[in-house]
Design an enzyme around this catalytic site. Structure first.
Site: not given
Ligand SMILES: NC(=O)C1=CN([C@@H]2O[C@H](COP(=O)(O)OP(=O)(O)OC[C@H]3O[C@@H](n4cnc5c(N)ncnc54)[C@H](OP(=O)(O)O)[C@@H]3O)[C@@H](O)[C@H]2O)C=CC1
Ligand SMILES: O=C[C@H](O)[C@@H](O)[C@@H](O)[C@H](O)C(=O)O
Length: 309
Positions: A45, A50, A78, A109
């Protein structure tokens, strides 16, 4: 369980688990994508916003060179808010950065328009420092442009992100193509049952983002999550990720750490007692007004989210 898939309203199979790439830094994300795909992940994803799609593309290429087949990987990207009147250009830019001829799913998005002629490609600002948003734009107009993309073959499916019930109903009233997906923040501290139920009723697949509570994974410390993890002898991440599989959703944990990328592939069947514990936790937070939304950028727009109106 990492081979588990769901079926979209397009007929495509979508994997139940995917690798998130938001905030995956350049210098780390190529290795993360390549490692995940070679370990068995089948969905990545990404997003134009990003600002790491070229490295995601390099990670895809490395995995393809190592024998992973393009047709076995479900690639999601997105269109960013500054491109919501130019969705094909947004898609072309992502395809170029990713080094691909098509993506499997292209999502809106956020249902707003940020000024395409503002002072920045991604985050244009007004003189007072607030985000430069064109508030007269109708999000349904963006969807109408998205619908035209399917015929180009540059994406196999189209969908949305961050759509509340209100926004989704406005879109469905005028849509020719029902979105294949609604990607939303989703976890036991923000179950968003209303929108999940509406999506199910309309045949729209839910992709759950920030399943661990986003940066730092704070939900891994939530009491019922730890309790269920101890009961099954698994990591709290396994509980948080498996929650979505039992709800029929795809889940998107992000990590750039090889051991965690591997650990996040461990999914289990949560039993009815586990599911009840998580449901009680959600209900309690709802009752106390303590739901947690971790991703709420400063758009200053009412998206119709029940926890934010
Ligand atoms: N459409 C939208 O608006 C959005 C889409 N997304 C999508 O969803 C994805 C996931 O959401 P996101 O907000 O990144 O957060 P997550 O809930 O996936 O959490 C990510 C965090 O958790 C840590 N982590 C991952 N796995 C573990 C584990 N097994 N044990 C301990 N810590 C862990 C990572 O650290 P590290 O990487 O350092 O290991 C990072 O700090 C995004 O990356 C994106 O692709 C997210 C937000 C908004
Ligand atoms: O997908 C992840 C989130 O939606 C991210 O794209 C936004 O939060 C963006 O960083 C913003 O500041 O608007």
């Amino acid at each position: 369980m990492t081979d588990k898939t769901f079926t979209l309203n397009t007929g495509q199979r979508i994997p139940a688990l995917g690798l998130g790439t938001w905030q995956s830094a350049p210098g780390e994300v190529k290795a993360a994508v390549s490692y995940a795909l070679q370990s068995g992940y089948k969905l990545v994803d990404g997003a134009y916003c990003y600002a790491n799609e070229d490295e995601v593309g390099a990670g895809l290429k490395e995995a393809f060179d190592a024998g992973v087949k393009r047709e076995d990987v479900f690639v999601v990207t997105k269109v960013w808010n500054t491109y919501n009147t130019r969705v094909e250009l947004g898609l072309d830019k992502s395809l170029k950065a990713l080094g691909l001829e098509y993506v499997d799913l292209f999502l809106v998005h956020w249902p707003i328009l940020m000024n395409p002629e503002g002072n920045d490609d991604k985050f244009p600002k007004l003189p007072d420092g607030s985000r430069d948003i064109i508030r007269t734009h109708n999000h349904v107009d963006t969807w109408k442009m998205m619908e035209k993309l399917v015929a180009t073959g540059k994406t196999k499916a189209i969908g949305v992100c961050n759509y509340s019930k209100r926004y989704l109903e406005q879109l469905l009233a005028e849509a020719t193509i029902v979105p294949a997906v609604n990607q939303i923040e989703n976890h036991p501290a923000l179950p968003q049952q209303e929108i999940v139920d509406l999506c199910k009723e309309k045949g729209i697949h839910v992709m759950a983002y920030s399943p661990l509570g986003s940066t730092g994974g704070p939900l891994m410390k939530a009491e019922p999550v730890v309790k269920i993890a101890e009961k099954h002898g698994v990591s709290p991440s396994t509980v948080l990720l498996s929650y979505h599989i039992s709800r029929g959703s795809t889940v998107l944990p992000k990590s750039v750490t090889p051991e965690r990328i591997k650990q996040n592939m461990v999914l289990i069947d949560l039993d009815t007692e586990d599911q009840k514990l998580l449901q009680d936790y959600s209900d309690q937070l709802t009752k106390e007004g303590k739901l947690q939304r971790f991703v709420y950028p400063p758009f200053n727009v009412d998206f119709g989210f029940p926890d934010k109106s």
